[in-house]
Design an enzyme around this catalytic site. Sequence first.
Site, PDB file in Angstrom:
ATOM      1  CE  LYS A 105      42.286  42.079  40.837  1.00  0.00           C
ATOM      2  NZ  LYS A 105      43.531  41.792  40.165  1.00  0.00           N
ATOM      3  CE  LYS A 204      41.518  45.571  39.621  1.00  0.00           C
ATOM      4  NZ  LYS A 204      42.177  46.118  38.425  1.00  0.00           N
TER       5      LYS A 204
HETATM    6  N1  HSE Z   1      43.977  43.647  34.308  1.00  0.00           N
HETATM    7  C1  HSE Z   1      43.987  44.603  35.370  1.00  0.00           C
HETATM    8  C2  HSE Z   1      44.189  45.990  34.790  1.00  0.00           C
HETATM    9  C3  HSE Z   1      45.049  44.374  36.399  1.00  0.00           C
HETATM   10  O1  HSE Z   1      44.358  46.146  33.595  1.00  0.00           O
HETATM   11  O2  HSE Z   1      44.150  46.937  35.568  1.00  0.00           O
HETATM   12  C4  HSE Z   1      44.670  43.317  37.373  1.00  0.00           C
HETATM   13  O3  HSE Z   1      43.431  43.591  37.948  1.00  0.00           O
END
Ligand code: HSE
Length: 420
Positions: A105, A204
């Site tokens: 992302k 995201k």
């Molecule tokens: N570290 C992210 C989370 C997952 O805790 O959702 C990967 O994007």
Amino acid sequence: MKKVNIAIMGFGIVGGGTYDILTGNYKMIADSTGFGINVKRVLDLDTQKIIDKGIAKEVATKNFEDIVNDPDISVVVETMGGVEPARGFILRCLEAGKSVVTANKELLAKHWAELKSAETDSARIFFEASCAGGIPIIRTLEQGMQANNITQIMGIINGTTNFILDKMSEEGLSYSDALKIAQDLGYAEANPAADVEGYDAMYKLSILSSLAFGKHIPYTGICREGIDKISARDIAEGKAMGYTLKLLGIAQNSDGKIEARVNPAFVPDKHPLAGVRGAFNAVYLKGDYVGDIMLYGSGAGAHPTGSAIVSDVIVAIGMRGKKAKKKVSKGEPKFNYNYSSKYYFSITAEDKAGSLAKVTALLGKCGVSLASLVQKEVTNGQAYISFLTHCTYEQSMQKAIGEITKLDCVSSVESLIRVI
Ligand code: HSE
């Protein structure tokens, strides 16, 4: 049966999970698609890790050239993470006519225009796994919602922060104690900034809102606040008022004006997002004809993320040679930073006649209407007072908070949290 050769670059948790699914469900996938997916090459600096998984020695490589120069490999999975060398490798794969499937992302958000313009009809980039792990949110936005104008996305798109806030809420833990548990369980990294400061959710949201609104929404236009300043007290005060605290990614399109932000927010307990517990993700969408829908599931992990990757690999193979529709237009969107919201805020102030009157007078001057307030306790002459406002504009609220901070009777503004 036709065999299609693919490669995996990066054999960490997600790369390994992808391999498990491709081998574990090989027959089922082959029966339903009509082609067998063969992992011809796996790239990692630690080739022993690949061999230890029972993969043949000749499959393992440290050399990217073995993949990009192999005409038999038509799809490349990138699960290395980080911007470089992933960016350079992906561009070279696309140039060599290979489609790419990625979960990256950060790379997509930072180099969206460059990556999208490197696509051709025979070499495209697929990224279902980049947002909300195993939840098929990209496919839903691209195909399942085609009949609708999507007006809002509101989601829990970072599992680590949801886990931390959930622990704080359920067990009354401090932020640092809950973070420590998240780190011990492997949810949060040793340096947790990407998750707890909201960067991961911001990348995201840039991807999701670009697809939802058909226009590139650069991450640089997204307002971002993390959960690192949240106290157990904020959560308890919200709970008493019937709210659950979540880190939300919110994007709204109102007549072409885009509001896009990642911030902690109090969600009414009866809202479906309030019930999303632990490290789970959920995305709530509004379409003009379908109304509200919510998708829920695991937002991270080897197999949920691998599931999204394998589904992209299957689509990538099926789409080779088919003309791609360009859905996301270029050009800067118009951002609306003066959105409207309800707010919760709390202060410590001198417990003497006129203190509260000064605070409420400033709120009134800034056009902020109060819905309720609670003064619970006084320690050393300092009262802790929490406020809930009616809907007001972000700029009015910021102005009011700026002025309240300067009042002599106010020792500190403890928190400012948006309310859904
Ligand atoms: N570290 C992210 C989370 C997952 O805790 O959702 C990967 O994007």
